[in-house]
Design a protein around this motif. Sequence first.
Motif, short mmCIF file in Angstrom:
data_model
loop_
_atom_site.label_atom_id
_atom_site.label_comp_id
_atom_site.label_asym_id
_atom_site.label_seq_id
_atom_site.Cartn_x
_atom_site.Cartn_y
_atom_site.Cartn_z
N ASP A 55 204.21 79.60 51.43
CA ASP A 55 204.38 80.45 52.63
C ASP A 55 205.83 80.41 53.11
OD1 ASP A 55 201.31 80.98 53.90
OD2 ASP A 55 201.54 79.31 52.51
N GLU A 96 198.66 92.14 47.24
CA GLU A 96 197.61 91.11 47.36
C GLU A 96 198.21 89.74 47.68
OE1 GLU A 96 194.52 91.07 44.43
OE2 GLU A 96 194.58 93.23 44.14
N SER A 154 188.87 87.13 45.62
CA SER A 154 189.85 87.83 46.47
C SER A 154 190.55 88.95 45.71
CB SER A 154 190.88 86.85 47.01
OG SER A 154 191.59 86.25 45.96
N SER A 204 198.26 75.81 53.79
CA SER A 204 197.20 76.12 52.84
C SER A 204 197.42 75.35 51.56
CB SER A 204 197.21 77.62 52.55
OG SER A 204 196.49 77.89 51.38
N ASP A 238 197.87 88.18 50.28
CA ASP A 238 196.92 87.36 51.04
C ASP A 238 196.05 86.49 50.14
OD1 ASP A 238 195.54 89.48 50.02
OD2 ASP A 238 194.83 90.24 51.95
N ARG A 239 196.17 86.66 48.83
CA ARG A 239 195.49 85.74 47.91
C ARG A 239 196.17 84.38 47.91
NH1 ARG A 239 195.53 88.47 42.28
NH2 ARG A 239 195.22 86.29 41.71
N HIS A 240 197.44 84.38 48.23
CA HIS A 240 198.23 83.14 48.10
C HIS A 240 198.78 82.64 49.43
CE1 HIS A 240 198.13 83.69 43.75
NE2 HIS A 240 198.51 84.94 43.94
N LEU A 241 198.94 83.52 50.39
CA LEU A 241 199.59 83.14 51.63
C LEU A 241 198.57 83.04 52.76
CD1 LEU A 241 202.72 85.50 51.40
CD2 LEU A 241 202.47 83.13 50.59
N SER A 242 198.91 82.24 53.76
CA SER A 242 198.00 82.06 54.87
C SER A 242 197.98 83.33 55.74
CB SER A 242 198.46 80.88 55.72
OG SER A 242 199.66 81.22 56.40
N PRO A 243 196.90 83.53 56.49
CA PRO A 243 196.86 84.68 57.40
C PRO A 243 198.04 84.70 58.37
CG PRO A 243 194.69 83.70 57.20
CD PRO A 243 195.63 82.78 56.47
N ARG A 244 198.48 83.51 58.78
CA ARG A 244 199.60 83.46 59.73
C ARG A 244 200.88 84.00 59.07
NH1 ARG A 244 201.93 77.99 62.49
NH2 ARG A 244 202.55 77.62 60.34
N GLN A 250 193.93 78.87 60.52
CA GLN A 250 195.20 79.44 60.97
C GLN A 250 196.13 78.33 61.42
OE1 GLN A 250 196.54 82.55 62.04
NE2 GLN A 250 194.88 84.01 61.75
N ARG A 292 182.66 93.00 44.49
CA ARG A 292 182.15 91.66 44.81
C ARG A 292 180.63 91.67 44.83
NH1 ARG A 292 186.00 89.42 49.74
NH2 ARG A 292 187.88 90.31 48.82
N ARG A 336 196.39 76.15 48.70
CA ARG A 336 196.69 77.08 47.62
C ARG A 336 198.14 77.52 47.67
NH1 ARG A 336 193.73 82.53 49.98
NH2 ARG A 336 194.55 82.32 52.05
N GLN A 341 191.03 92.14 51.23
CA GLN A 341 190.44 91.30 52.26
C GLN A 341 190.15 92.06 53.56
OE1 GLN A 341 189.85 88.17 51.06
NE2 GLN A 341 190.76 89.11 49.25
N VAL A 392 190.55 79.12 55.39
CA VAL A 392 191.83 78.50 55.64
C VAL A 392 192.11 78.60 57.13
CG1 VAL A 392 194.30 78.55 55.16
CG2 VAL A 392 192.67 79.12 53.37
#
Lengths: 134, 183
Positions: free
Chosen positions: B111, B131, A91, A127, B133-139, A123, A98, A129, B158, A121
């Motif tokens: 999040d 960046e 990522s 998560s 979005d490497r650690h947080l959810s899309p929501r 929605q 990539r 992570r 992404q 992941v």
Amino acid sequence: MPTSLPTLELDPTTLTVTPNLGNEILLFARNPEAVAVALHQWAQDFGLVLDLQRPLSTYSGGEQVLLVAGLWAILLQKHPQVIVDLRRAVSTLSATNRTRLHHALTQALPQATILLEEEQVQQGEPSSRGDLSP
Amino acid sequence: MNSSGQSTHPSLREESLQHEDPMLLGPWEIGVHPPGLTYRIPAISLPYGSRVWLSGDNGAGKTVFLERVLLPRLAAMGRQVFLVAQDLLLQAHVMAAVLASRGQRAPRCLDDLVMAWCAPARPNSILLLDEADRHLSPRTIHQLLELPLAFVVAVSHQGRPCTTTHCFTICRHETLVHLEIGP
């Protein structure tokens, strides 16, 4: 996926043991000079200028992943079989890099199983992570 | 920027900013040492509420642009800036300390922690996501982009977040870095 093989996970938050790639090579390589030369070539192929004494943390996030992946590719060349898990690391990479990294790793490590796809992941679900729990 | 990732700002200048003023950036030619890069940023006027997706190849200088070019100039303009840094797992400890200083309990979920840290943002505040979005959810990324803020910049590899309104690319040639429109 063969699960009995040793798995190396490249995690962008814990990339190396030592502060720079020069020390990393001294620690892990049987022939440090040859590995250093090979890593310089790897970096050049990705358009990067490698300084083995430069603290790894001062490279950009994506550059760090590319360089450490290169070091692994060189060090693991004679390893019989291994799983290289890059799912947490990709990522940080641009779409171009990539593709280039996947190609470079499959060329360097034809015996390895390489995991590149990031985990999905769902929605609305927590998560793993993103959980700060230890 | 203070240690929490939020910029400090003169309150009088903050009051003079109208909530729906456009965001004016550049023209700037700025040397950043280290790493020895020169940024040439053209004059850009972005409408209030713009959501910018910032892309660029690895090592192009996106993080340096956010942290060393954009953030200090926005702060000098009197803007309150929230920067969610690329090394979010480290920044999370500072976020938790900031929440504690506000008398709030820090959520364990990253999040929720980021959302709670950003809660004091006002309509003329600015959010920079490096960046995230490497650690947080899309929501959560969607929720951050939907906050009622003046301006949001999101760096991501992404792909373009669906709610962004503008796309810029950081391009580097040797030590010269410039901003181009579009991916």
